[in-house]
Design an enzyme around this catalytic site. Structure first.
Site, PDB file in Angstrom:
ATOM      1  N   HIS A   1       0.945  -1.271   0.049  1.00  0.00           N
ATOM      2  CA  HIS A   1       0.079   0.094   0.172  1.00  0.00           C
ATOM      3  C   HIS A   1       0.784   1.162   0.005  1.00  0.00           C
ATOM      4  O   HIS A   1       2.042   1.242   0.692  1.00  0.00           O
ATOM      5  CB  HIS A   1      -1.017   0.034   1.393  1.00  0.00           C
TER       6      HIS A   1
ATOM      7  N   GLU B   1      -3.145   2.557  -7.406  1.00  0.00           N
ATOM      8  CA  GLU B   1      -3.456   3.411  -6.628  1.00  0.00           C
ATOM      9  C   GLU B   1      -2.637   4.732  -7.048  1.00  0.00           C
ATOM     10  O   GLU B   1      -1.355   4.912  -6.942  1.00  0.00           O
ATOM     11  CB  GLU B   1      -2.812   3.595  -5.043  1.00  0.00           C
TER      12      GLU B   1
ATOM     13  N   GLY C   1      -6.910  11.619  -0.993  1.00  0.00           N
ATOM     14  CA  GLY C   1      -6.985  12.763   0.009  1.00  0.00           C
ATOM     15  C   GLY C   1      -6.146  13.954  -0.256  1.00  0.00           C
ATOM     16  O   GLY C   1      -5.871  14.764   0.503  1.00  0.00           O
TER      17      GLY C   1
ATOM     18  N   SER D   1      -9.452   7.189  -4.145  1.00  0.00           N
ATOM     19  CA  SER D   1     -10.499   7.797  -3.626  1.00  0.00           C
ATOM     20  C   SER D   1     -11.674   7.488  -4.181  1.00  0.00           C
ATOM     21  O   SER D   1     -12.646   8.417  -4.657  1.00  0.00           O
ATOM     22  CB  SER D   1     -10.170   9.378  -3.639  1.00  0.00           C
TER      23      SER D   1
ATOM     24  N   GLY E   1     -11.054   3.379   0.441  1.00  0.00           N
ATOM     25  CA  GLY E   1     -10.222   3.921   1.446  1.00  0.00           C
ATOM     26  C   GLY E   1     -11.373   4.330   2.427  1.00  0.00           C
ATOM     27  O   GLY E   1     -12.061   3.881   3.068  1.00  0.00           O
ATOM     28  N   GLY E   2     -11.094   5.838   2.693  1.00  0.00           N
ATOM     29  CA  GLY E   2     -12.136   6.570   3.672  1.00  0.00           C
ATOM     30  C   GLY E   2     -13.645   6.001   3.388  1.00  0.00           C
ATOM     31  O   GLY E   2     -14.143   6.128   4.501  1.00  0.00           O
TER      32      GLY E   2
END
Length: 239
Positions: A83, A155, A161, A201, A222-223
């Site tokens: 990651h 990624e 972010g 994202s 992710g978030g």
């Protein structure tokens, strides 16, 4: 490193409650501390369980580390390797990640291998060379049979972010490139069966458009995965 014990189990329960509607693969990657409790919640249903990392060492005096063997013995099926945050904050090199992959494969874990470029590389239009080097130095030394259960997660680090967003066209372009490299290294058949996830994202707003791209097979979320409603919306978009 998000959520406490109560919030983690609550989130797992909320996702588990909707699994009857899932028509795609769903894997949860909780923090190490919560793997056992989430495993109990998931039971033998549709949702798979993975760890966020594993050591490149077999065992020994490496305080704070968790080995692939320990994960496998606990019934964990998947593990994330490489990651961007591990690369950036903990200086995990391509060579270390190759060793991690070897450990994961030795103990029959299914790796989700992350690759992707930072902002300065993208701005210099060097993303393809950068990602190819990651694949060559960490992955391409293994045989097709050895990595038959691997999943790739692309990624674009510059879109995580930062307020910047990769377009679906940019995601598709890089996913196509990655698939082409696997076709060259192994075979076209292997490359076509390879799952390549988008890890930049992904959210309920852009998920459907991303998943409509022919070479985007899913997402490493992710978030948005910290909110059950958002995560379930992304799962719905993938179906």
């Amino acid at each position: 490193m998000n959520l406490d014990s109560s919030a983690a189990t609550s989130l797992a329960n909320d996702i588990k409650a909707s699994e009857a509607n899932f028509n795609c693969s769903v894997i949860l990657f909780p923090s190490f501390l919560f793997l056992e409790s989430v495993k109990t919640i998931l039971g033998n249903g549709k949702i798979h369980l993975g760890a966020q990392n594993c050591s490149h060492r077999q065992n020994g005096a490496f305080t704070g580390e968790v080995s692939a063997q320990q994960l496998k013995s606990s019934g964990i099926e998947y593990v994330i390797i490489g990651h961007s945050e591990r690369r950036e904050h903990y200086n995990e090199t391509n060579e270390i990640l190759k060793e991690k992959l070897a450990m994961a494969l030795k103990h029959n874990l299914k790796p989700v291998f992350c690759c992707g470029e930072p902002k300065q590389i993208r701005e210099a239009n060097g993303q393809e060379d950068y990602v190819l080097k990651q694949l060559q130095e960490s992955l391409f030394g293994f045989s097709e049979n050895e990595i038959s259960n691997i999943t790739i997660a692309y990624e674009p680090i510059w879109a995580i972010g930062t307020g910047l967003n990769a377009t679906s066209a940019q995601a598709q372009q890089m996913h196509t490139f990655i698939r082409q490299q696997f076709a060259k290294q192994y075979s076209n058949n292997f490359a076509q069966q390879l799952s390549i996830l988008y890890g930049g994202s992904c959210n309920p707003t852009n998920a459907k458009e991303l998943f409509s791209c022919p070479d985007v097979d899913g997402s490493l979320v992710g978030g948005a995965s910290l909110n059950a409603r958002d995560f379930l919306s992304i799962i719905q978009a993938a179906q």
